[in-house]
Write a protein that holds these residues in place. Structure first.
Motif, PDB file in Angstrom:
ATOM      1  N   ASP A   1       0.671  -1.144  -0.403  1.00  0.00           N
ATOM      2  CA  ASP A   1      -0.060  -0.267   0.366  1.00  0.00           C
ATOM      3  C   ASP A   1       0.870   1.190   0.177  1.00  0.00           C
ATOM      4  N   PRO A   2       0.540   2.085  -1.200  1.00  0.00           N
ATOM      5  CA  PRO A   2       0.113   2.650  -1.793  1.00  0.00           C
ATOM      6  C   PRO A   2       0.557   1.465  -3.398  1.00  0.00           C
ATOM      7  N   SER A   3       1.232   0.683  -3.314  1.00  0.00           N
ATOM      8  CA  SER A   3       2.162   0.331  -4.700  1.00  0.00           C
ATOM      9  C   SER A   3       0.984  -0.932  -5.251  1.00  0.00           C
ATOM     10  N   GLY A   4      -0.085  -1.267  -4.456  1.00  0.00           N
ATOM     11  CA  GLY A   4      -0.793  -2.215  -5.090  1.00  0.00           C
ATOM     12  C   GLY A   4      -0.038  -4.121  -5.501  1.00  0.00           C
ATOM     13  N   LEU A   5       1.373  -3.591  -5.048  1.00  0.00           N
ATOM     14  CA  LEU A   5       2.253  -5.243  -5.222  1.00  0.00           C
ATOM     15  C   LEU A   5       1.595  -6.794  -4.412  1.00  0.00           C
ATOM     16  N   THR A   6       1.598  -7.494  -4.503  1.00  0.00           N
ATOM     17  CA  THR A   6       1.057  -8.488  -4.212  1.00  0.00           C
ATOM     18  C   THR A   6       2.250  -9.071  -4.224  1.00  0.00           C
ATOM     19  N   SER A   7       3.035  -9.890  -4.524  1.00  0.00           N
ATOM     20  CA  SER A   7       3.667 -10.858  -4.839  1.00  0.00           C
ATOM     21  C   SER A   7       4.714 -11.134  -3.597  1.00  0.00           C
ATOM     22  N   TYR A   8       4.410 -11.851  -2.868  1.00  0.00           N
ATOM     23  CA  TYR A   8       5.174 -12.803  -1.411  1.00  0.00           C
ATOM     24  C   TYR A   8       6.663 -12.771  -1.620  1.00  0.00           C
ATOM     25  N   GLY A   9       6.942 -13.003  -2.669  1.00  0.00           N
ATOM     26  CA  GLY A   9       8.062 -13.247  -2.741  1.00  0.00           C
ATOM     27  C   GLY A   9       9.124 -11.899  -2.570  1.00  0.00           C
ATOM     28  N   LEU A  10       8.467 -10.614  -3.652  1.00  0.00           N
ATOM     29  CA  LEU A  10       9.059  -9.778  -3.026  1.00  0.00           C
ATOM     30  C   LEU A  10       9.340  -8.819  -1.663  1.00  0.00           C
ATOM     31  N   PHE A  11       7.579  -9.256  -0.800  1.00  0.00           N
ATOM     32  CA  PHE A  11       7.589  -9.181   0.741  1.00  0.00           C
ATOM     33  C   PHE A  11       8.920  -9.627   1.162  1.00  0.00           C
TER      34      PHE A  11
ATOM     35  N   ILE B   1      14.865  -5.191 -10.032  1.00  0.00           N
ATOM     36  CA  ILE B   1      13.659  -5.684 -10.550  1.00  0.00           C
ATOM     37  C   ILE B   1      13.237  -5.039 -10.329  1.00  0.00           C
ATOM     38  N   LEU B   2      12.888  -4.166  -9.527  1.00  0.00           N
ATOM     39  CA  LEU B   2      11.741  -4.334  -8.850  1.00  0.00           C
ATOM     40  C   LEU B   2      11.355  -2.704  -9.865  1.00  0.00           C
ATOM     41  N   GLY B   3      12.224  -2.052 -10.132  1.00  0.00           N
ATOM     42  CA  GLY B   3      12.174  -1.023 -11.455  1.00  0.00           C
ATOM     43  C   GLY B   3      11.238  -1.824 -12.660  1.00  0.00           C
ATOM     44  N   VAL B   4      12.426  -2.363 -12.680  1.00  0.00           N
ATOM     45  CA  VAL B   4      12.078  -3.120 -14.248  1.00  0.00           C
ATOM     46  C   VAL B   4      11.080  -4.208 -14.436  1.00  0.00           C
ATOM     47  N   PHE B   5      10.568  -4.804 -13.930  1.00  0.00           N
ATOM     48  CA  PHE B   5       9.964  -5.874 -13.965  1.00  0.00           C
ATOM     49  C   PHE B   5       8.412  -5.239 -13.827  1.00  0.00           C
TER      50      PHE B   5
END
Lengths: 267, 410
Positions: free
Chosen positions: A56-66, A127-131
């Motif tokens: 929040d607020p990115s809306g990312l749901t990937s558990y791997g990134l978390f 990785i975050l920026g590109v993907f």
């Protein structure tokens, strides 16, 4: 001036010698967090069907990134503290033969770990920026105070633990066990909300309050805000980090200056 | 004169734990019990000044506190009491190549070692070519140190260390390693440091080096200053003291089981001595009580350096067999023109069975021998005093023979 160079040289020597004669070299420093994240991601998202926190607020749901946002800083903390703790013992040949200000040893050890950490972080941000979200890079400047406070926090602990370990070798074993426990007590593989939402109490004290006494909590919250939620950390997070770093440095500097004279006699 | 180092009442005590306690559990358990340790004073109320530009030699027998003192001066150890003032940039050479890492190249190690010794990268850059040239390692400089021979490592270490040009240099016997060529080069380098006006403190067992390079000296005994002052005076006192010590050690060997009754070191005129000049001939006189022998025996003598490495072994097997029941016999072993360098040595004497296999009686360190410790004015010119060849080229003129009392030279 000269000491700064010396500390950097000692740190680089450590890095270079630990990856000498290995084909992948620095690559190994990447592989370890990737594997750890992979394992936890597999266990928690596939087998346990753990709650995927939503950024929040990115809306990312990937558990791997978390996980990555928490595990990479955690691994730095753990590796650095362990290495700092044994830094006097592992440099005893040098300490017995030449006078250098004592703090040089835990500090250079910490810097070696810190450099590896920065490389891992850089990889994560790329990785975050590109993907995912190109605007992730916008928060990088705020990463600097978080990194600085984190560095001081680990330095303070190391300054206290390294001379203690020179006196009593047990300290390094205690540190190894304690960091293992510490990992589970810090919301790294799970979100803090998991604790906060339950409203559980121990002896009448909310568990969340107890959690907030854990200095690592504030750093993990800070990194996660910047690298997963993609927002500025809350001011309370910064306050928590600053207090943790200040306390650790205070304890570290006092303990170190009291103990440093007996280091050579006892290693 | 202005002093570069000032020591006042420096005392260093170490705890001798009766059972070394290094684990937390033991520490906690011991909190209840009375702690069990005794204090060992490695340095006891040491006070002296080192004048700027002077070269001070630190002498004393093993365990007298020389190295502890040097470590206190270089701040590696903190004195338990007293204070040390150091005025000027100090460098300590307690070991060559401190912090060398075997996996890193010679080049990387030069920078590493230089920065440990207190040089900045720019300063090392400036001296890099000199360092490599002096160490003669141009071809190997990019190979990891682990591929170097020990001689190459020592050359590199010394080369880095001496480019420091410190105002105060502490040296601990590092010069006595390496081959002839290295020792000559390192001696030259030390001399140029001395002539550049640096203050130098040298710890050495090699007394001729102390005499040739130092102008003042301090001798330590049991952690206390025994003598201080002009180098000749201090070495003279040291020699006398060693004489006294070896006199008090003159043991009545017959009490200890064996047939070796007494042992003596004599000069050519038959006078007892404890020290000899370089290449001075001497005699070992041994009295054997053959009545105590259970079988025919031969006498064997072993010369050792103080570090216990064996320099020579002489046996009377070809020349003289001692038969039992012949009363006391004086045996003399003549050592002519021995090619032994300055230093402290000891003779071990043993009686062996004729075939040499069985040991009948043995006396370790029966005779102590100091070579070149006498501080009489320079009788023999030493071309390069730092170069001491301790190699035993051949057996000394060993002619044990039946001697009639009293011992007489040939």
């Amino acid at each position: 001036m000269r000491l700064r160079e010396l500390v950097m040289n000692l740190a680089l020597k450590q890095l270079r010698s630990s990856y000498k004669n290995s084909v992948l070299g620095f690559g190994w420093s990447m592989i370890s967090p990737v594997i750890t994240i992979g394992v936890y991601a597999a266990v928690f998202s596939l087998i346990l069907k753990g709650r995927a926190a939503v950024g929040d607020p990115s809306g990312l749901t990937s558990y791997g990134l978390f996980l990555a946002a928490g595990i990479i800083p955690w691994q730095f903390t753990q590796v650095a503290i362990t290495a700092e703790t044994s830094s006097y013992v592992s440099n005893q040949a040098l300490i017995r033969k030449v006078y250098l200000p004592r703090w040089v040893f835990p500090t250079s050890t910490l810097i070696a770990s810190f450099i590896e950490f920065l490389i891992e972080l850089a990889a994560l941000i790329v990785i975050l920026g590109v993907f995912w979200q190109a605007w992730a890079v916008l928060w990088i400047p705020l990463l600097i105070p978080v990194l600085a406070l984190h560095f001081l926090f680990v330095l303070g602990l190391g300054l206290a633990l390294a001379p203690l370990n020179a006196l009593y070798r047990d300290v390094e074993h205690v540190v190894t066990l304690f960091t293992r426990l510490w990992f589970w007590l810090t919301p790294i593989i799970y979100p803090l909300s998991l604790i906060a939402d339950e409203n559980r109490e121990i002896w009448g004290i909310p568990v969340e309050t107890i959690y907030k006494l854990n200095p690592m909590l504030w750093f993990i919250l800070g990194y996660r805000a910047l690298l997963f939620d993609l927002r500025a950390p809350a001011l309370t997070d910064f306050a928590g980090m600053a207090v943790s770093a200040a306390l650790a440095m205070l304890i570290g500097v006092i303990a170190h200056s009291r103990l440093q004279d007996s280091i050579v006699d006892r290693i | 004169m202005e002093s570069a180092i000032r020591l006042s009442h420096v005392t260093k005590t170490f705890r001798l734990e009766h059972a070394q306690q290094t684990s937390l559990k033991e520490a906690i358990v011991k909190l209840k019990r009375r702690r069990s340790y005794e204090e060992f004073r490695a340095l006891d109320d040491v006070s002296f000044d080192v004048d700027r530009g002077s070269v001070l030699g630190l002498v004393g027998p093993n365990g007298s506190g020389k190295s502890t003192l040097l470590k206190c001066l270089s701040r590696i150890l903190t004195p338990s009491e007293g204070s040390i003032e150091v005025h000027g940039r100090l460098a300590a050479l307690l070991e060559l190549g401190t912090g060398f890492h075997p996996e890193l190249s010679g080049r990387d190690n030069i920078y590493m070692n230089g920065s440990i010794l207190g040089l900045s990268k720019r300063e090392i850059d400036r001296r890099y070519d000199d360092i490599v040239a002096w160490s003669e390692l141009e071809r190997f400089i990019d190979n990891p140190i682990k591929t170097y021979s020990s001689g190459m490592v020592v050359r590199l270490g010394f080369s880095v260390a001496t480019t420091l040009d410190p105002e105060i240099l502490l040296v601990d016997e590092v010069l006595s390693v390496g081959d002839m060529n290295f020792r000559r080069k390192s001696a030259d380098k030390m001399r140029s440091l001395i002539s550049s006006g640096a203050t130098i403190v040298i710890v050495a067992h090699d007394l001729s080096a102390v005499r040739s390079m130092c102008d003042t000296a301090v001798s330590l005994e049991h952690g206390r200053v025994r003598a201080i002052g002009d180098v000749e005076y201090v070495l003279d006192d040291y020699r006398t003291r060693m004489h006294e010590l070896s006199d008090s050690n003159e043991s009545d060997l017959s009490a200890s089981l064996g047939a070796v009754k007494s042992t003596k070191l004599l000069d050519l005129d038959g006078r007892p001595i404890v020290a000899a000049d370089v290449r001075q001939s001497f005699r070992l006189a041994v009295t054997v009580a053959t009545d105590k022998l259970s079988e025919p025996a031969v006498l064997a003598a072993t010369l050792r350096a103080t570090d216990t490495s064996v320099l020579a072994y002489v046996s009377s097997a070809e020349v003289l067999v001692l038969e039992p029941g012949n009363g006391d016999i004086d045996v003399t072993l003549a050592v002519d023109d021995p090619p032994i360098g300055d230093g402290l040595y000891t003779w071990t004497l043993a009686l062996r069975s004729v075939d040499g296999r069985r040991l009948l009686d043995r006396h370790d360190s029966a005779i102590d021998l100091a070579i070149g410790v006498q501080s009489t004015t320079a009788t023999q010119a030493r071309s390069v005093p730092m170069v001491i060849d301790t190699k035993w080229h051949h057996q000394p003129a060993a002619a044990p023979r039946r001697a009639v009392n009293p011992v007489s030279p040939r």
